[in-house]
Design a protein around this motif. Structure first.
Motif: not given
Lengths: 803, 424
Positions: A44-64
């Motif tokens: 939830p900490n990540v989810q509430s922080d826009l930038l961190r949330y997006r960076n995590t999603i970025l990592k997912v796409i990168r892995a993909m």
């Protein structure tokens, strides 16, 4: 509590060494990566922080995109989709579209968000939602998508309309069997008048896909004129598309045709190669009946094509050169004055250099021959052996018209004593002598002594052929052969051994005193010790042949020294434009493996036609492409229906030994069943029956079949096409049983059929049988006692039982 | 029509993969890489096929840019598109390399999403794309280099590119917004020279392929006027008088260029869009106004010890003033490359009107008089700043309306050797 703290700590760490984690990630095991990502996504900490949330999603796409399977994160990602952040939305959509087909149920959750977005006041959000809704590729979602798509067609923003139009094409392809909605089709047709040019072009594309089965989008006169008038508004991609679609339109009058042509004139000389090529393609399809217009168009594109040849992009340059080769087939003189444009650059890749040399070869005339040869001479010592060999064979090719100059260069190259150069030169000389017998004196002088530098089997085979054929004129021929015979035990190449046998027997005929002894040794070795059956059989054949007397041997072995079809070869006639027009601006010219580059890897000249380009009109279904296979010899009754394969002939029949044997044994049975009279009638010809199963090719005339056969040096004597349409069994595929009675060329059997030792032996045996005249063989082997069929069969059986 | 599109590093790492039509599986990437690596040499043919899928690829920035297609599409269109895509990525990422693509993959996915829909190219104009990508950036700080440099990731790198003067133009176009007011425009006249000089010193071929490239970092630029030499002429017939005419054989312009003032005043008018575009292309064959810039006088000998002696005298025939820098002690180097069987002589700088000499002694086993024939040719690779082989100059560069705030306009000339061969 503790756990949370730990997580916090970990978070902290990750923050600090953000650099590290990004770099390291691809090297982690994929499971660890996915687990880590899921942790972050659900935090939830990540989810509430826009930038961190997006960076995590970025990592997912990168892995993909690195190929890690992150599909198990689907549900977490679906949650991430509901956000106001457009960037995050876009990222999540990239993920969802890739994995939606694996999770159809979960994808349903996304559709609500998407539908809501379709109402968004921001047109960008609307188009984004609509595009991704259709990109999910889920048939189950179709019912939810139709309504927003219909609304999208009437949207006030062009970018939404663009997406909506293509969306219908995607939707239709998802459920191809469903009926076409006439309302949608009409709407799309009316959108051709849309103010936005991209919407117009997209309509063409969408209609083309939706109406695929009716032959694509219908172009009538008003539409054609509308498209032509708006051509200028489109960008180059749109122009190409419109020009392609317009190829379907046939102007109703000559006036209209000329109006269209003059409208298109500007794009013919467009600085953008795609537009130029598409326009020329359209020109060619519009006026096949107007040769003068076509020629004028080809002249017009010369400048832009040449400019493309100088393009900074190597790939573009390559495409242009390949298409110039097409043009040259009809207009050999088109580029004559611009030959310097095809001089190779120092750092150009080998594939471009080789194509350029092929063009240069075509451009040779009296004025520029000196310059071109001088240039080609420079390439002969190229570091890349392929390039240098291609240059040498190009010189040989030019030698057919300018033999003196070329032979001088070739002889000079032998002085370099480089093995790959010498090999290429000897092969080139062999090919040259075959076409230009007048060169033989120079060649005979030149080949003396070059056996020392020859390393590869192709080159040695060529040398042996030359020695065999011109044995009486090369003074050192028997001694050179002796060197080979002494080393035959350590010889690994099958081709060289067989060539050696033939050459020695041939030299025996003209210089018996010097050769007799060594031939004896050679035959002894080959018959007694040689393990390879092809070599042994050939040796046996010669042995028996010699038993029949020297005259018989001479009759068999001293065949032609030059190409029998000489004369027509010099100065290839210009082909009609229609011959290649359909392949212009397609990938085909770029893929074609050119005939010339192959010359280094083939056996002897007799097996290969020099002019593979047909003079007669061939229907499109018949081509002698290298990559197509022959469907031969398979029992038609047990064949399952296979996809449509155009009937084609291949120069190298790919037949497994087992299949060949089965076929061969089955033959007499077939013959006796069909007509026994024939067998006696055709004593002089090897009768071969091939059953070619292919789709109904009724439009393919016997003439075109015959022309195709001639390309591979098969002369046709009698020819029947039987059409069985056994629909109950084979469905919609007709069964064509083709019975080809082949009159085989009278080629004396001095040639081993394994010119290319990579091919399976059995298929080469077939070629051997095909390539040798049964008539001469029967005379030599067993005079007058048996029919050809008996001989052929015995030979084959002998081979297979011993194999 | 494009079925899939992917970008691979030279080592085969998947950088970007996008499937537009769902017609083929992801294994196409590995199939492609196998095909590429299976071929001898590092230069596979542009088009390859596997089953029913055609692979068209280009190489740019050390990367493979691959498009697959099931239909028989136009090779020109696909290659041009891939080139254009590479240019776009370069515009948006600043430079083109494995690293920059890797860092900006999200941006590239976004670009791809806007550029291609269902395998059909929608637009590649940076003016149109600007709207989509820009709004994006404003709505939330973003995803590009800057986002990442906030994290302290690539600060060092951006710093570097600012320091290096020649790479002033290699920065992402979006940065013009971020840095506010620093609007620059670069006009480059780039010529590629391909020359063959025979062993007797006669110029056998001399071709120039030139282009005027505009790279614009202005957020809004309504119109730009580029004035060329007034004596510039196209084709052979248009020679005017006896002046030192600047002549080219063929000339073509970008479709956005308006030529109403071209005939009389040789002025090009255009509204440059952001990013890089080629405004004009021209060719000249065989008739250079000046002698070729370099002459080479080779002598090859064989000494008694079986060594090959190569004397090279290189003369630069450019006017001395063309290089302002003084030639400090030349840091020349020389390297033998056995795999290419070549000797590479590197001269860092060479001023006009000077002459350089070198002697190479090569031990060649089994040297014979015949092998002397194998020596050569000499290929020269160079870059001449501030020189155009055709003599094309830009008289002026005007922006209208005059830009508010400081704007920098740069005109640069450079001549590259595409292929400069001297036969021995």
């Amino acid at each position: 509590m503790e756990e949370e703290e730990e997580e916090e700590e970990e978070e902290e760490k990750r923050k600090c060494c953000g650099v590290l984690s990004v770099v390291i990630m691809p090297y982690l095991g994929s499971e660890d990566t996915v687990r880590e990502l899921r942790r972050a996504l659900t935090n939830p900490n990540v989810q509430s922080d826009l930038l961190r949330y997006r960076n995590t999603i970025l990592k997912v796409i990168r892995a993909m995109s690195q190929g890690v399977d992150v599909s198990s994160l689907f549900s977490e990602m679906v949650k991430a989709c509901a956000t106001v952040d457009v960037v995050q939305k876009k990222l999540v959509y990239v993920f969802l579209c890739s994995y939606a087909t694996l999770n159809p149920e979960l994808s349903l959750l996304v559709i609500n968000t998407l539908r809501k977005d379709c109402q968004d006041p921001n047109p960008m959000v609307r188009s984004l939602a609509l595009r991704n809704m259709t990109n999910l590729r889920l048939p189950s979602l179709v019912e939810y998508v139709e309504q927003p798509l219909t609304a999208g067609l009437r949207d006030r923003a062009a970018c939404v309309r663009r997406v909506a139009v293509l969306g219908w094409a995607k939707l239709y392809n998802l459920q191809t069997h469903s009926d076409i909605d006439a309302a949608v089709v009409n709407e799309l047709y009316s959108l051709l008048r849309d103010t936005d040019p991209v919407v117009m072009v997209n309509c063409l594309r969408a209609l083309d896909e939706i109406l695929k089965e009716e032959g694509g989008v219908a172009i009538n006169k008003p539409i054609a004129h509308h498209l032509l008038n708006r051509l200028k508004e489109c960008d180059i991609w749109g122009q190409c598309e419109v020009l392609r679609i317009l190829q379907r339109y046939r102007p109703q009058s000559e006036d209209e045709l000329f109006d269209i042509l003059s409208l298109l004139d500007a794009s013919l000389v467009s600085p953008h190669p795609p537009v130029m090529a598409a326009t020329l393609s359209l020109f060619l399809s519009l006026c096949p009946a107007l040769p003068t217009v076509t020629l004028a168009a080809l002249e017009r594109v010369r400048a832009p094509l040449l400019a493309t040849c100088g393009s900074a992009s190597r790939e573009m340059m390559f495409a242009a050169i390949c298409h110039i080769q097409l043009l040259l087939r009809s207009l050999p003189g088109l580029m004559g004055a611009h030959y310097k444009r095809f001089f190779c650059g120092y750092a150009e890749p080998a594939y471009i250099k080789q194509r350029k040399m092929q063009v240069l070869m075509e451009l040779v005339n009296d004025d520029n021959v000196a310059m071109i040869l001088d240039e080609l001479k420079g390439y002969c010592t190229d570091v890349n052996t392929d390039t240098s060999q291609a240059a040498i064979s190009a010189i040989g090719r030019i030698g057919r018209s300018y033999s003196d100059r070329c032979l001088e260069i070739l002889t000079g190259l032998l002085g370099l004593k480089q093995d790959h150069i010498t090999s290429a030169v000897v092969q080139t000389m062999r090919d040259l002598v075959w076409v230009c017998p007048q060169c033989s004196d120079t060649v005979c002088l030149a080949v003396e002594g070059c056996e020392e530098t020859l390393q590869d089997s192709q080159g040695r085979q060529a040398l042996l052929w030359l020695l065999g054929v011109y044995g009486e004129r090369v003074s050192s021929a028997p001694y050179t052969l002796e060197v080979f015979i002494d080393g035959v035990r350590s010889e690994t190449s099958l081709g060289v051994k067989m060539e050696l046998l033939t050459a020695t027997v041939r030299v025996l005929l003209c210089r018996p005193a010097e050769t007799q002894d060594m031939l004896g040794r050679l035959l002894h070795y080959c018959i007694e010790e040689e393990t390879n059956m092809s070599v042994r059989d050939q040796a046996l054949l010669y042995y028996r042949l010699l038993h029949c007397g020297i005259e018989e041997t001479r009759k068999v072995l001293q065949g032609r020294r030059s190409d029998p079809s000489l004369g027509v070869l010099i100065g290839r006639p210009a082909e009609p434009v229609g011959q290649w027009a359909c392949s212009f601006n397609t990938l085909a010219p770029l893929k074609q493996v050119a005939v010339e580059t192959e010359s280094t890897s083939r056996g002897s000249p007799e097996h290969v036609t020099f002019d593979r380009k047909p003079n007669t009109d061939l229907s499109d279904t018949l081509n002698c492409g290298q990559d197509e296979t022959v469907h031969s010899g398979s029992d038609p009754d047990v064949l399952p229906p296979s996809p449509v394969v155009p009937l084609s002939l291949s120069l190298s029949p790919a037949l497994s030994p087992a299949e060949f044997e089965r076929l061969w044994l089955q033959r007499p049975h077939v013959l006796s069943e069909q007509d026994s009279v024939k067998t006696e009638e055709e004593e002089d010809y090897l009768c071969m029956e091939e059953r070619v199963r292919c789709p109904e090719i009724l439009h393919c005339s016997t003439q075109s079949l015959q022309a195709a056969m001639q390309l591979v040096n098969i002369q046709m004597l009698a020819f029947t096409l039987l059409f069985h349409t056994n629909r109950s069994r084979l469905g919609k595929y007709g069964l064509v049983s083709t019975k080809l009675t082949l009159h085989l060329q009278d080629v004396s059997p001095q040639y081993d059929c394994t010119g290319n030792h990579r091919r399976p032996r059995a298929s080469s045996l077939l070629r051997l049988l095909l390539a040798r005249s049964p008539a001469t063989m029967s005379g030599a082997l067993n005079p007058g006692s048996d029919t050809v069929h008996g001989h052929g069969r015995r030979l084959a059986e002998m081979s297979f039982t011993t194999a | 029509m494009i079925s899939q599109l992917f970008i691979l590093s030279s080592k085969g790492d998947h950088l970007i993969y996008k499937d537009f039509r769902g017609e083929a599986g992801i294994d196409v990437v590995s199939v492609f890489y196998e095909k590429v690596t299976a071929l001898p040499g590092d230069q596979p043919p542009v088009v390859m096929s596997h089953k029913d899928l055609h692979y068209v690829h280009i190489r740019q920035g050390g990367l493979y840019w691959v498009a697959t297609t099931t239909q028989d599409s136009s090779p020109f269109t696909i290659i041009e598109f891939l080139n254009r895509l590479a240019a776009l990525v370069k515009d948006y990422c600043g430079s083109l390399s494995e690293k920059s693509v890797q860092m900006n993959f999200a941006l590239i996915y976004e670009l791809l999403d806007e550029v291609v829909d269902y395998g059909y190219v929608q637009t590649t104009s940076s003016d149109v794309l600007k709207n989509f990508i820009q709004t994006e950036a404003v709505s939330s700080k973003p995803f590009s280099l800057f986002d990442l440099s906030n994290v302290g990731l690539f600060g060092a790198e951006t710093q570097q590119s600012k320091v290096a003067p020649s790479s002033a133009a290699t920065r992402p176009i979006q940065s013009s917004r971020e840095q506010g007011g620093k609007s620059q425009i670069f006009v480059d006249v780039i010529e590629r020279l391909s020359v063959v000089i025979g062993s007797n010193g006669v110029v056998m071929k001399a071709d120039v392929e030139g282009e005027i490239r505009v790279k614009c970092y202005m957020p809004s630029c309504s119109e730009m006027r580029i004035g060329l030499n007034e004596e510039f002429s196209i084709g052979k017939s248009q020679l005017r008088g006896y002046g030192a005419a600047v002549r080219v054989d063929e000339c073509s312009f970008h479709q956005a260029v308006r030529l109403d003032e071209f005939d009389n005043h040789r002025i090009l008018r255009l509204c440059p869009s952001q990013g890089e575009q080629t405004v004009m292309q021209y060719q000249l064959s065989d008739d250079l106004p000046t002698p070729p810039p370099f002459r080479l006088f080779p002598t090859i000998e064989r000494d008694n010890g079986g060594r090959l002696l190569i004397y090279l005298k290189l003369r630069c025939d450019l006017p001395p003033k063309s290089f302002s820098q003084e030639l400090s002690s030349p840091e020349q180097s020389c390297e033998l490359k056995p795999q290419n069987r070549s000797v590479v002589w590197t001269v860092p700088r060479c001023t006009g009107g000077t002459q350089l000499s070198a002697v190479f002694k090569l031990e060649v086993p089994g040297l014979s008089s015949a092998s002397m024939l194998e020596v050569g040719p000499v290929g020269l690779t160079f870059e001449l700043p501030k020189v155009t082989a055709t003599g094309l100059q830009i008289r002026f560069l005007r922006l209208s309306p005059v830009q508010p705030g400081p704007s920098q306009r740069w005109v640069r000339y450079v001549t590259h050797s595409d292929s400069y061969i001297v036969r021995i």
